[in-house]
Write a protein that holds these residues in place. Structure first.
Motif, PDB file in Angstrom:
ATOM      1  N   CYS A  48      11.762   8.885   8.673  1.00 34.18           N
ATOM      2  CA  CYS A  48      10.956   9.691   9.579  1.00 34.18           C
ATOM      3  C   CYS A  48       9.736   8.882  10.000  1.00 34.18           C
ATOM      4  N   GLN A  49       9.082   9.360  11.044  1.00 34.85           N
ATOM      5  CA  GLN A  49       7.945   8.630  11.599  1.00 34.85           C
ATOM      6  C   GLN A  49       6.793   8.521  10.607  1.00 34.85           C
ATOM      7  N   ALA A  50       6.561   9.600   9.833  1.00 34.50           N
ATOM      8  CA  ALA A  50       5.462   9.576   8.858  1.00 34.50           C
ATOM      9  C   ALA A  50       5.685   8.482   7.814  1.00 34.50           C
ATOM     10  N   ASN A  51       6.916   8.378   7.320  1.00 35.82           N
ATOM     11  CA  ASN A  51       7.220   7.341   6.337  1.00 35.82           C
ATOM     12  C   ASN A  51       7.152   5.951   6.958  1.00 35.82           C
ATOM     13  N   ARG A  52       7.540   5.847   8.203  1.00 33.10           N
ATOM     14  CA  ARG A  52       7.461   4.561   8.896  1.00 33.10           C
ATOM     15  C   ARG A  52       6.003   4.103   8.989  1.00 33.10           C
ATOM     16  N   CYS A  53       5.101   5.029   9.274  1.00 36.07           N
ATOM     17  CA  CYS A  53       3.672   4.696   9.371  1.00 36.07           C
ATOM     18  C   CYS A  53       3.133   4.241   8.013  1.00 36.07           C
ATOM     19  N   LYS A  54       3.538   4.926   6.948  1.00 35.56           N
ATOM     20  CA  LYS A  54       3.107   4.530   5.610  1.00 35.56           C
ATOM     21  C   LYS A  54       3.624   3.146   5.265  1.00 35.56           C
ATOM     22  N   PHE A  55       4.869   2.898   5.622  1.00 33.74           N
ATOM     23  CA  PHE A  55       5.481   1.606   5.344  1.00 33.74           C
ATOM     24  C   PHE A  55       4.738   0.497   6.092  1.00 33.74           C
ATOM     25  N   ARG A  56       4.392   0.741   7.342  1.00 33.58           N
ATOM     26  CA  ARG A  56       3.663  -0.257   8.130  1.00 33.58           C
ATOM     27  C   ARG A  56       2.312  -0.567   7.497  1.00 33.58           C
ATOM     28  N   ARG A  57       1.621   0.468   7.015  1.00 29.67           N
ATOM     29  CA  ARG A  57       0.320   0.257   6.383  1.00 29.67           C
ATOM     30  C   ARG A  57       0.455  -0.587   5.117  1.00 29.67           C
ATOM     31  N   GLN A  58       1.489  -0.305   4.338  1.00 30.41           N
ATOM     32  CA  GLN A  58       1.698  -1.068   3.112  1.00 30.41           C
ATOM     33  C   GLN A  58       2.019  -2.531   3.414  1.00 30.41           C
ATOM     34  N   VAL A  59       2.906  -2.757   4.376  1.00 32.47           N
ATOM     35  CA  VAL A  59       3.277  -4.123   4.751  1.00 32.47           C
ATOM     36  C   VAL A  59       2.067  -4.857   5.325  1.00 32.47           C
ATOM     37  N   ARG A  60       1.297  -4.161   6.139  1.00 35.16           N
ATOM     38  CA  ARG A  60       0.107  -4.783   6.730  1.00 35.16           C
ATOM     39  C   ARG A  60      -0.887  -5.194   5.644  1.00 35.16           C
ATOM     40  N   ALA A  61      -1.077  -4.334   4.650  1.00 37.28           N
ATOM     41  CA  ALA A  61      -2.018  -4.640   3.569  1.00 37.28           C
ATOM     42  C   ALA A  61      -1.574  -5.880   2.784  1.00 37.28           C
ATOM     43  N   ILE A  62      -0.265  -5.979   2.514  1.00 37.47           N
ATOM     44  CA  ILE A  62       0.243  -7.137   1.778  1.00 37.47           C
ATOM     45  C   ILE A  62       0.106  -8.398   2.620  1.00 37.47           C
ATOM     46  N   ARG A  63       0.391  -8.276   3.899  1.00 40.08           N
ATOM     47  CA  ARG A  63       0.244  -9.423   4.798  1.00 40.08           C
ATOM     48  C   ARG A  63      -1.203  -9.909   4.838  1.00 40.08           C
ATOM     49  N   ARG A  64      -2.132  -8.990   4.927  1.00 41.34           N
ATOM     50  CA  ARG A  64      -3.542  -9.375   4.968  1.00 41.34           C
ATOM     51  C   ARG A  64      -3.974 -10.000   3.647  1.00 41.34           C
ATOM     52  N   ALA A  65      -3.498  -9.431   2.539  1.00 40.51           N
ATOM     53  CA  ALA A  65      -3.855  -9.974   1.230  1.00 40.51           C
ATOM     54  C   ALA A  65      -3.335 -11.388   1.050  1.00 40.51           C
ATOM     55  N   SER A  66      -2.211 -11.707   1.693  1.00 40.11           N
ATOM     56  CA  SER A  66      -1.625 -13.038   1.551  1.00 40.11           C
ATOM     57  C   SER A  66      -2.525 -14.129   2.110  1.00 40.11           C
ATOM     58  N   GLY A  67      -3.493 -13.743   2.947  1.00 38.00           N
ATOM     59  CA  GLY A  67      -4.423 -14.714   3.486  1.00 38.00           C
ATOM     60  C   GLY A  67      -5.483 -15.125   2.490  1.00 38.00           C
ATOM     61  N   ASN A  68      -5.559 -14.423   1.364  1.00 38.51           N
ATOM     62  CA  ASN A  68      -6.596 -14.695   0.360  1.00 38.51           C
ATOM     63  C   ASN A  68      -6.043 -15.238  -0.951  1.00 38.51           C
ATOM     64  N   GLY A  69      -4.759 -15.458  -1.015  1.00 35.55           N
ATOM     65  CA  GLY A  69      -4.167 -15.963  -2.246  1.00 35.55           C
ATOM     66  C   GLY A  69      -2.658 -15.893  -2.199  1.00 35.55           C
ATOM     67  N   LYS A  70      -2.048 -16.416  -3.235  1.00 34.80           N
ATOM     68  CA  LYS A  70      -0.590 -16.472  -3.288  1.00 34.80           C
ATOM     69  C   LYS A  70      -0.007 -15.068  -3.425  1.00 34.80           C
ATOM     70  N   ALA A  71       0.984 -14.755  -2.606  1.00 37.04           N
ATOM     71  CA  ALA A  71       1.613 -13.433  -2.631  1.00 37.04           C
ATOM     72  C   ALA A  71       3.074 -13.564  -2.221  1.00 37.04           C
ATOM     73  N   ALA A  72       3.836 -12.534  -2.517  1.00 33.56           N
ATOM     74  CA  ALA A  72       5.230 -12.438  -2.083  1.00 33.56           C
ATOM     75  C   ALA A  72       5.505 -10.972  -1.789  1.00 33.56           C
ATOM     76  N   LEU A  73       6.454 -10.718  -0.932  1.00 29.36           N
ATOM     77  CA  LEU A  73       6.776  -9.344  -0.522  1.00 29.36           C
ATOM     78  C   LEU A  73       8.223  -9.049  -0.897  1.00 29.36           C
ATOM     79  N   MET A  74       8.421  -7.985  -1.678  1.00 27.15           N
ATOM     80  CA  MET A  74       9.765  -7.619  -2.109  1.00 27.15           C
ATOM     81  C   MET A  74      10.035  -6.161  -1.767  1.00 27.15           C
ATOM     82  N   PHE A  75      11.181  -5.916  -1.110  1.00 23.36           N
ATOM     83  CA  PHE A  75      11.559  -4.563  -0.729  1.00 23.36           C
ATOM     84  C   PHE A  75      12.495  -3.970  -1.788  1.00 23.36           C
TER      85      PHE A  75
END
Length: 218
Positions: A1-28
């Motif tokens: 649903c759209q609400a879950n899609r928005c939450k997912f985008r926020r989570q992915v965006r936060a991880i992407r931004r955090a990756s600019g400050n240190g080593k990170a990886a994204l796992m689904f």
């Protein structure tokens, strides 16, 4: 649903931004197949474009992986390996979903066997697919901290494990004192076994010869 899609985008965006400050990886987690993985990657690419437009720094080579915990992911591991940088096998959930057993239900929890032939054969499929496509693989969950399971997983060529801190000393002892040829031989002995009882017996007999009196027999 759209609400879950928005939450997912926020989570992915936060991880992407955090990756600019240190080593990170994204796992689904709970990816069931290639279509879901590509949908997730499409949102990830949208987020990358948004961050670029806002001049927000991030790691453009952020490793991308999935948790293998559904039977459908196991059976399509060769295709999924083309989409990601790494696999992590979540054995605790994989056992539950593969065997249809609720491990927290006291009435059926005794049927929760990590060395069920279906589990061994399924993990072997994933362990074979990962190196064939040049991606890394690790195991987390209960099997990673079980010495009998560990020896079989080592025989599959899996070398990265995640476990509870209290399990580390015992597992380190096993890893330091077991021979890889023994692990590969053990895997060959159990891969075609028809029942979990036979697998357990073979694993315990093999490891008892190497670690006499040092491992629990359950």
């Amino acid at each position: 649903c759209q609400a879950n899609r928005c939450k997912f985008r926020r989570q992915v965006r936060a991880i992407r931004r955090a990756s600019g400050n240190g080593k990170a990886a994204l796992m689904f987690p709970l990816i069931s197949g290639v279509k879901e993985m590509r949908q997730a990657k499409a949102i990830l690419n949208e987020v990358k474009q948004e961050l670029d437009a806002s001049s927000v720094p991030f790691d453009r080579d952020l490793p991308l992986g999935i948790m293998i915990e559904l039977p459908s992911a196991v059976m399509t591991a060769d295709a999924l390996a083309l989409e990601v940088d790494f696999f992590s096998i979540g054995t605790t959930d994989l056992i539950q979903y593969t065997l249809g057993i609720d491990r927290v239900n006291t009435h059926v929890s005794y049927l929760y066997p990590p060395l069920h032939p279906a589990i061994i054969r399924g993990i072997t499929l994933v362990a074979d697919a990962a190196p064939q496509h040049g991606i890394s693989i690790s195991v987390c969950g209960e099997m990673a901290s079980d010495p009998y399971c560990l020896a079989i997983l080592l025989g599959m060529g899996i070398h990265d494990f995640s476990m509870a801190p209290q399990a580390i000393p015992g597992i380190k002892h096993v890893v330091r004192n077991i021979d890889m040829d023994e692990c590969r031989t053990l895997l060959r002995l159990v891969i075609d076994a028809p029942t979990v009882e036979i697998v357990n017996r073979i694993a315990k007999q093999t490891l008892s010869q190497r670690f006499a009196g040092e491992l629990p027999f359950y």
